[in-house]
Write a protein that holds these residues in place. Structure first.
Motif, mmCIF file in Angstrom:
data_model
loop_
_atom_site.group_PDB
_atom_site.id
_atom_site.type_symbol
_atom_site.label_atom_id
_atom_site.label_comp_id
_atom_site.label_asym_id
_atom_site.label_seq_id
_atom_site.Cartn_x
_atom_site.Cartn_y
_atom_site.Cartn_z
ATOM 1 N N PRO A 43 0.822 -1.213 0.000
ATOM 2 C CA PRO A 43 0.000 0.000 0.000
ATOM 3 C C PRO A 43 0.856 1.262 0.000
ATOM 4 C CG PRO A 43 0.026 -1.016 2.183
ATOM 5 C CD PRO A 43 0.732 -1.973 1.255
ATOM 6 N N ASP A 44 0.249 2.358 -0.414
ATOM 7 C CA ASP A 44 0.958 3.636 -0.440
ATOM 8 C C ASP A 44 1.574 3.966 0.913
ATOM 9 O OD1 ASP A 44 0.045 3.781 -3.006
ATOM 10 O OD2 ASP A 44 -1.212 5.554 -2.722
ATOM 11 N N GLU A 45 0.802 3.728 1.973
ATOM 12 C CA GLU A 45 1.255 4.097 3.314
ATOM 13 C C GLU A 45 2.543 3.351 3.693
ATOM 14 O OE1 GLU A 45 -1.751 3.053 2.519
ATOM 15 O OE2 GLU A 45 -2.961 4.881 2.727
ATOM 16 N N TYR A 71 10.149 5.254 3.208
ATOM 17 C CA TYR A 71 11.013 6.382 2.860
ATOM 18 C C TYR A 71 11.223 7.301 4.060
ATOM 19 C CZ TYR A 71 12.919 10.496 0.593
ATOM 20 O OH TYR A 71 13.727 11.553 0.256
ATOM 21 N N GLN A 72 10.155 7.564 4.809
ATOM 22 C CA GLN A 72 10.264 8.472 5.940
ATOM 23 C C GLN A 72 11.140 7.895 7.044
ATOM 24 O OE1 GLN A 72 6.092 9.140 6.872
ATOM 25 N NE2 GLN A 72 6.074 11.063 5.730
ATOM 26 N N ASP A 73 11.029 6.596 7.287
ATOM 27 C CA ASP A 73 11.763 5.987 8.395
ATOM 28 C C ASP A 73 13.204 5.631 8.023
ATOM 29 O OD1 ASP A 73 9.471 6.229 9.835
ATOM 30 O OD2 ASP A 73 8.958 4.083 9.821
ATOM 31 N N ASP A 96 10.416 16.619 0.450
ATOM 32 C CA ASP A 96 9.311 16.965 1.343
ATOM 33 C C ASP A 96 8.607 15.783 1.991
ATOM 34 O OD1 ASP A 96 9.841 19.576 0.830
ATOM 35 O OD2 ASP A 96 8.081 19.964 -0.398
ATOM 36 N N VAL A 97 8.617 14.615 1.362
ATOM 37 C CA VAL A 97 7.889 13.486 1.946
ATOM 38 C C VAL A 97 8.443 13.132 3.315
ATOM 39 C CG1 VAL A 97 7.412 11.008 1.710
ATOM 40 C CG2 VAL A 97 7.094 12.527 -0.245
ATOM 41 N N HIS A 136 -2.662 10.786 3.046
ATOM 42 C CA HIS A 136 -3.295 10.353 1.801
ATOM 43 C C HIS A 136 -2.386 10.799 0.657
ATOM 44 C CE1 HIS A 136 -6.904 9.396 4.059
ATOM 45 N NE2 HIS A 136 -6.855 10.596 4.593
ATOM 46 N N PHE A 137 -1.493 9.911 0.252
ATOM 47 C CA PHE A 137 -0.452 10.302 -0.693
ATOM 48 C C PHE A 137 -1.027 10.834 -2.005
ATOM 49 C CE2 PHE A 137 2.495 9.420 -4.182
ATOM 50 C CZ PHE A 137 3.603 10.131 -3.743
ATOM 51 N N LYS A 138 -2.053 10.195 -2.537
ATOM 52 C CA LYS A 138 -2.599 10.610 -3.833
ATOM 53 C C LYS A 138 -3.146 12.027 -3.774
ATOM 54 C CE LYS A 138 -5.778 9.001 -7.419
ATOM 55 N NZ LYS A 138 -6.783 7.981 -7.788
#
Length: 199
Positions: free
Chosen positions: A17-19, A25-27, A73-74, A81-83
């Motif tokens: 999933p997107d999440e 990437y964030q972690d 920025d991400v 909600h990435f989209k």
């Protein structure tokens, strides 16, 4: 898009999933995860860029530029909600390109101020129309109201910070924000009625 091929070492897993990819990437700074995520929506991003920029070559450049924005920025912002978030990033990027040699600047208001993030659609027209109406209404505000509204909603400044930046007292700042927000809502309502043929 060939620039992602240089990042991707294997085909992305469509079951993730997107999440999951956002968190990867964030972690951990997993650029592969971000590239895989962006690839899912690249065609839609390109289509939206063509609508704004009306030039295929500029739109291809924009797709690459938007990925660079995501890399930056991400990791910095909560992306639920990435989209929907990507839609706003793409729209603002294109508007900035259109205005880069001219007047004005892009103003990004919070989702709770303009519209709900429920039922997001990257290639839909309602969010775009709402944003364009909002910008026209913002430009119509008195200069002092427009300045503090931008500082409050775009820059996330508190009343005290806005007062220090503008030299205005706290009560005056609050008044400008309240009046500016009310005038924007009135203007947005009027423009909606005009569009629907009520006026």
């Amino acid at each position: 898009m060939s620039f992602l091929r240089s990042i991707r070492g294997k085909r992305p897993d469509p079951s993730q999933p997107d999440e999951f990819l956002v968190k990867a990437y964030q972690d951990g700074g997993d650029l592969q995860a971000l590239a895989d995520l962006y690839e899912r929506y690249m065609d839609l991003v390109y289509g939206l860029c063509v609508r704004y920029l009306e030039d295929p070559e500029l739109s291809r450049d924009a797709v690459m530029g938007i990925f660079e924005v995501l890399v930056r920025d991400v990791a910095k912002y909560p992306v639920q909600h990435f989209k929907s978030w990507l839609y706003r990033v793409t729209r603002n990027y294109c508007l900035m390109q259109l205005r880069s040699g001219g007047k004005g600047k892009i103003v990004e208001f919070g989702a709770d101020f303009v519209y709900s993030e429920e039922n997001p659609h990257l290639n839909g027209g309602e969010e775009e129309e709402t944003f364009l109406r909002l910008e026209k209404c913002l430009e119509a505000l008195p200069a002092e109201q427009r300045q503090v509204v931008v500082l409050f909603y775009k820059e996330n400044k508190c009343y005290q910070e806005i007062g220090a930046l503008t030299g205005q007292e706290w009560n005056k700042v609050r008044s400008h924000i309240q009046n500016g927000r009310r005038n924007l809502k009135i203007c947005m309502g009027e423009r909606t009625h005009v569009q629907k043929g009520v006026r």
